[in-house]
Design an enzyme around this catalytic site. Structure first.
Site, PDB file in Angstrom:
ATOM      1  CG  ASN A  62      30.366  -9.245  49.040  1.00  7.42           C
ATOM      2  OD1 ASN A  62      31.028  -9.650  49.986  1.00  7.42           O
ATOM      3  ND2 ASN A  62      30.569  -8.062  48.480  1.00  7.42           N
ATOM      4  CB  ILE A 116      26.254 -14.672  44.765  1.00  9.59           C
ATOM      5  CG1 ILE A 116      25.316 -15.643  45.495  1.00  9.59           C
ATOM      6  CG2 ILE A 116      27.634 -14.672  45.395  1.00  9.59           C
ATOM      7  CD1 ILE A 116      25.603 -17.098  45.201  1.00  9.59           C
ATOM      8  CB  CYS A 117      28.188  -9.186  44.392  1.00  8.85           C
ATOM      9  SG  CYS A 117      29.356  -8.111  43.581  1.00  8.85           S
ATOM     10  CG  LEU A 118      32.120 -14.995  43.500  1.00  6.96           C
ATOM     11  CD1 LEU A 118      33.031 -14.427  44.585  1.00  6.96           C
ATOM     12  CD2 LEU A 118      31.666 -16.385  43.903  1.00  6.96           C
ATOM     13  CE  LYS A 140      27.318 -10.512  39.155  1.00  9.99           C
ATOM     14  NZ  LYS A 140      27.463  -9.744  40.368  1.00  9.99           N
TER      15      LYS A 140
END
Lengths: 414, 148
Positions: free
Chosen positions: B78, B85-87, B91
């Site tokens: 992620n 960062i994909c969190l 978002k």
């Protein structure tokens, strides 16, 4: 120090009352505000206020949304307009928030205290209040003189309102000390307030200043759009509670046992602004005795639906343009590529796939595309029709936009 | 432009009441910009590593999420090679009730539980799903190489 300044304020306002009669081009209330703001040389709200005023001439503010920053209007020791914790553009519906505060359904905008400990003296508390804040209404001189000016207004109902106020809003220092002796920290802005709202779902405290900042996320495609192919659908969800993330977010406010300043029974709408908002809130039974009244974000930002509609319309327009190009981009492939098999013309799946190389082709040789297309595709000639009168740069920009859209649309179809 | 009280207080509280394994220090010339050091959680391939991140509080913070990026390279499905960062809480699930400390704790939790089904680094996620022991081994090697 505060006294001398406000007395001067009184004098200035008084004189402006007499000499300002000729200044018919300046709205009387503007005059009051401006003088007061000139005297309160505090930064933030001052800046917001001025920028609002200066931008007013350029940009039309929707009815009910224009900020009214009148420090003489108070409710239970707080105000009807934000006190400058957030400096960005304010886009909530001012008329609704004013009404909710006056009706004691939402905490007024109190001044947020910053880290005053309980052992401080009354003087320290007062001076913290006066330096922290952007406007002061603790002096009755200012209040009265402001009212004098107000009463020269042609609108009779306003004069009655303000006369009522002048009797009520003598918020003296003792009241302020009493109020601010017992404060609670807002968990979002970290400032201390005498009274806060509570979230209806989980009971957390939240000040009005923070509450009015919360808004819906912008319209977005459904989360599983890629699987379902609903890329042209847009959704807008109500704001979630910042504390427990439950979707049905709203706040309640327990009105204090006293009523200072503007009475909760008075007509809350200033000037001659008879907006429809009042009816809307009444429909939600503002005066309902059953349970606490829940204030939601959609109530203070009723324009969310218009925003969603316009976002959908924009997307639909884009996709229509893309479809037109999509159709036309397939046709030349049958003309220019003799090798194309009949299946590619008719099979929907293949059609979509074949579009990518064709677009590349058409981009490289726009002339071939045009000739082939004007003969074969009505849709493309429509596009051309609308493109006439554009210059080369505009056409290129349009082409790029449409190509992007066509690629998106074709991806969605496969 | 004056710094909002919330940012001042959050910074103070990060100093007076630090979170174990996380250090966030504001830049002197820009108090909205933080240097972050994050210890790899024990029991993960990142254990023993200290990861540097940068954190920026945008103009409308806390109404919008802080911007956060790994500066130290890390092998994680992620987190991509640019450190993004994909969190969800960075978002559309950001809430103004969250703070610098909570967002950094969320990142630490992400290191403990990688989610290859919602990848940002597709190549890493693919290996994570096909051959987890290999992925974990690579993550360990990267931690030794870049974060120690």
């Amino acid at each position: 120090m505060g006294n001398t300044v406000t007395k001067e304020a009184g004098a200035t306002i008084q004189s402006s009352k007499y000499s300002g009669m000729e200044q018919s081009n300046i709205c009387e209330n503007d005059n009051t505000d401006r003088t007061q703001w000139h005297l309160c040389k505090q930064d933030l709200v001052h800046k917001i206020h001025r920028s609002k005023r200066s931008s007013k001439s350029h940009k039309k503010v929707m009815e009910g949304y224009e900020m009214i920053a009148d420090p003489t209007e108070t409710v239970d020791g707080g105000f009807l307009f934000p006190q400058g914790v957030y400096t960005g553009a304010q886009d909530f519906k001012v008329s609704v928030v004013r009404e909710l505060i006056i009706r004691r359904k939402l905490a007024p905008f109190y001044k947020g205290l910053d880290g005053i400990d309980s052992s401080c003296t009354d003087e320290q508390l007062l001076s913290a209040l006066n330096t922290n804040t952007n406007s002061v209404v603790s002096d009755s001189h200012e209040t009265e003189s402001a009212t004098t000016v107000n009463s020269s207004d042609t609108d009779a109902s306003i004069s009655t309102n303000t006369t009522l106020q002048s009797e009520n809003i003598k918020i003296n220092n003792e009241e302020q000390i009493w109020l601010y002796r017992n404060v609670t920290e807002c968990p979002i802005c970290f400032l201390d307030y005498p009274r806060l709202n509570n979230t209806s779902c989980c009971g957390y405290d939240i000040c009005t200043e923070c509450f009015v900042q919360i808004k819906r996320n912008p319209p977005h495609p459904p989360h599983n759009a890629e699987q379902t192919g609903d890329v042209l659908e847009l959704l807008s969800e109500p704001s979630a509670c910042p504390f427990c993330a439950r979707s049905d977010f709203g706040v309640t406010f327990e009105a204090p046992p006293f009523e200072w300043g503007i009475s909760s029974t008075v007509d809350p709408l200033p000037r001659n602004q008879k907006s429809t908002s009042i009816v809307k809130i009444d429909e939600c039974s503002l005066t309902s005795p059953t349970g606490p009244f829940k204030v939601t974000i959609d109530m203070i930002r009723p324009d969310w639906e218009d925003k969603l509609i316009s976002a959908r319309a924009k997307l639909a327009r884009k996709s229509a343009a893309a479809q037109a190009l999509h159709r036309s981009a397939i046709l030349p492939s049958t003309n220019t590529h003799a090798s194309s098999t009949p299946e590619t013309k008719h099979s929907k799946q293949h059609k979509s796939r074949s579009v990518l190389p064709d677009i590349r082709f058409s981009k490289n040789k726009p002339k071939t595309l045009t000739e082939a297309d004007v003969q074969n595709a009505n849709s493309y000639s429509e596009v051309l029709e609308s493109a006439r009168g554009m210059d080369r740069a505009q056409l290129r920009a349009l082409e790029k936009l449409m190509l992007d859209e066509a690629i998106k649309a074709s991806m969605a179809q496969t | 432009m004056a710094l909002p009280k919330r940012i001042i207080k959050e910074t103070e509280r990060l100093v007076t009441d630090p979170v174990s394994g996380i250090i966030a220090t504001p830049h002197e010339e820009n108090l909205r910009y933080f240097d972050v050091s994050l210890e790899g959680p024990p029991g993960t391939p990142y254990e023993g590593g200290v990861f540097k991140l940068e954190l920026f509080l945008p103009e409308d913070y806390p109404m919008t999420a802080p911007r956060l990026r790994f500066l130290t390279r890390i092998y994680h499905p992620n987190i991509d090679r640019l450190g993004r960062i994909c969190l969800d809480v960075l978002k559309d699930h950001w809430s103004p009730a969250m703070q610098i400390r909570t967002i950094l704790l969320s990142v630490q939790a992400l290191l403990s539980s990688p989610n290859p089904d919602d990848p940002l680094a597709n190549d890493v996620a693919a290996i994570w799903k096909e051959n987890e022991p290999l992925a974990v081994q690579t993550a360990k090697e990267w931690t030794e190489k870049y974060a120690m």
